[in-house]
Design a protein around this motif. Structure first.
Motif, PDB file in Angstrom:
ATOM      1  N   ARG A 227     -48.829  30.928 -11.299  1.00  0.00           N
ATOM      2  CA  ARG A 227     -48.712  30.988  -9.926  1.00  0.00           C
ATOM      3  C   ARG A 227     -50.190  30.366  -9.243  1.00  0.00           C
ATOM      4  NH1 ARG A 227     -49.062  36.296  -6.179  1.00  0.00           N
ATOM      5  NH2 ARG A 227     -51.120  36.131  -6.996  1.00  0.00           N
TER       6      ARG A 227
ATOM      7  N   ALA B 204     -44.869  28.305  -6.425  1.00  0.00           N
ATOM      8  CA  ALA B 204     -45.971  29.636  -6.664  1.00  0.00           C
ATOM      9  C   ALA B 204     -45.053  30.771  -5.824  1.00  0.00           C
ATOM     10  CB  ALA B 204     -47.329  29.305  -5.998  1.00  0.00           C
TER      11      ALA B 204
ATOM     12  N   LEU C 178     -42.349  32.242  -7.808  1.00  0.00           N
ATOM     13  CA  LEU C 178     -42.792  33.126  -9.053  1.00  0.00           C
ATOM     14  C   LEU C 178     -43.429  34.474  -8.404  1.00  0.00           C
ATOM     15  CD1 LEU C 178     -45.014  30.734 -11.091  1.00  0.00           C
ATOM     16  CD2 LEU C 178     -42.727  31.663 -11.751  1.00  0.00           C
ATOM     17  N   SER C 179     -43.632  34.495  -7.209  1.00  0.00           N
ATOM     18  CA  SER C 179     -44.237  35.815  -6.532  1.00  0.00           C
ATOM     19  C   SER C 179     -43.586  36.040  -5.107  1.00  0.00           C
ATOM     20  CB  SER C 179     -45.762  35.972  -6.718  1.00  0.00           C
ATOM     21  OG  SER C 179     -46.250  37.143  -6.091  1.00  0.00           O
TER      22      SER C 179
ATOM     23  N   ASN D  34     -50.600  27.139  -7.095  1.00  0.00           N
ATOM     24  CA  ASN D  34     -51.482  27.040  -6.063  1.00  0.00           C
ATOM     25  C   ASN D  34     -52.660  26.118  -5.968  1.00  0.00           C
ATOM     26  OD1 ASN D  34     -50.194  29.054  -4.288  1.00  0.00           O
ATOM     27  ND2 ASN D  34     -51.065  30.787  -5.457  1.00  0.00           N
TER      28      ASN D  34
END
Length: 181
Positions: A2, A28, A31-32, A6
């Protein structure tokens, strides 16, 4: 991963490759998905690309994951106002009014809410919500000061109607008496 995505997104923005930046920022966020700040950054990228529908969706997701991102409420409300969704935008301002501890944000939110309510002719609704907050928080001067502004905006047209006379003067006077009480 991530963090790398970013960084790739920020490097892409620096190189003016906005589409790539959005792609990396979206990766990103995938992933989160609980990362409110990631949704906010992605929304800002969409907004800069004039993709207001995606920006609105991402701002809403950011607030869903962190309801205390007070500046995001203003950004989302601005997008909603541009689409003509005044009621939803005004409700966002009220959330800031009720929840934020920052007097500057509260002041801005109340003024923007008052402007929308004045345009719609529903300042009494804002006054009914602001009065208990003002009474419940006597240590916060901002609520009292802005309540007085709301009263001034509410009574100014009524007092001019009473002074000018005419067919609406009696109704305006009755409404002024009700507000004064």
């Amino acid at each position: 991963a991530r963090g790398y995505y970013n960084r790739l997104a920020s490097y892409s923005l620096q190189l003016y490759r906005d589409e790539d930046a959005i792609r990396w920022a979206a990766a990103a966020v995938e992933l989160s998905p609980e990362d409110a700040d990631g949704h906010r950054k992605l929304a800002e990228m969409y907004r800069s690309q004039q993709d207001f529908a995606q920006a609105t969706r991402e701002f809403k997701l950011a607030l869903q994951h962190n309801p205390k991102l007070w500046p995001v409420y203003f950004e989302l409300a601005e997008l909603l106002l541009a689409r003509g969704e005044e009621v939803e935008a005004e409700s966002l301002y009220r959330r800031v009014m009720r929840g934020s501890a920052d007097d500057e944000l509260v002041s801005t939110a109340i003024r923007l809410s008052a402007a929308i309510n004045q345009k719609r002719g529903t300042l009494e609704v804002l006054e009914n919500e602001l009065l208990p907050i003002s009474l419940g928080n006597p240590q916060k001067v901002v609520y009292r000061r802005l309540l007085v502004e709301v009263y001034a905006n509410l009574t100014a047209p009524l007092s001019s109607k009473v002074q000018s006379g005419g067919p609406d003067a009696a109704a305006a006077k009755a409404k002024l008496l009700r507000v004064g009480a």
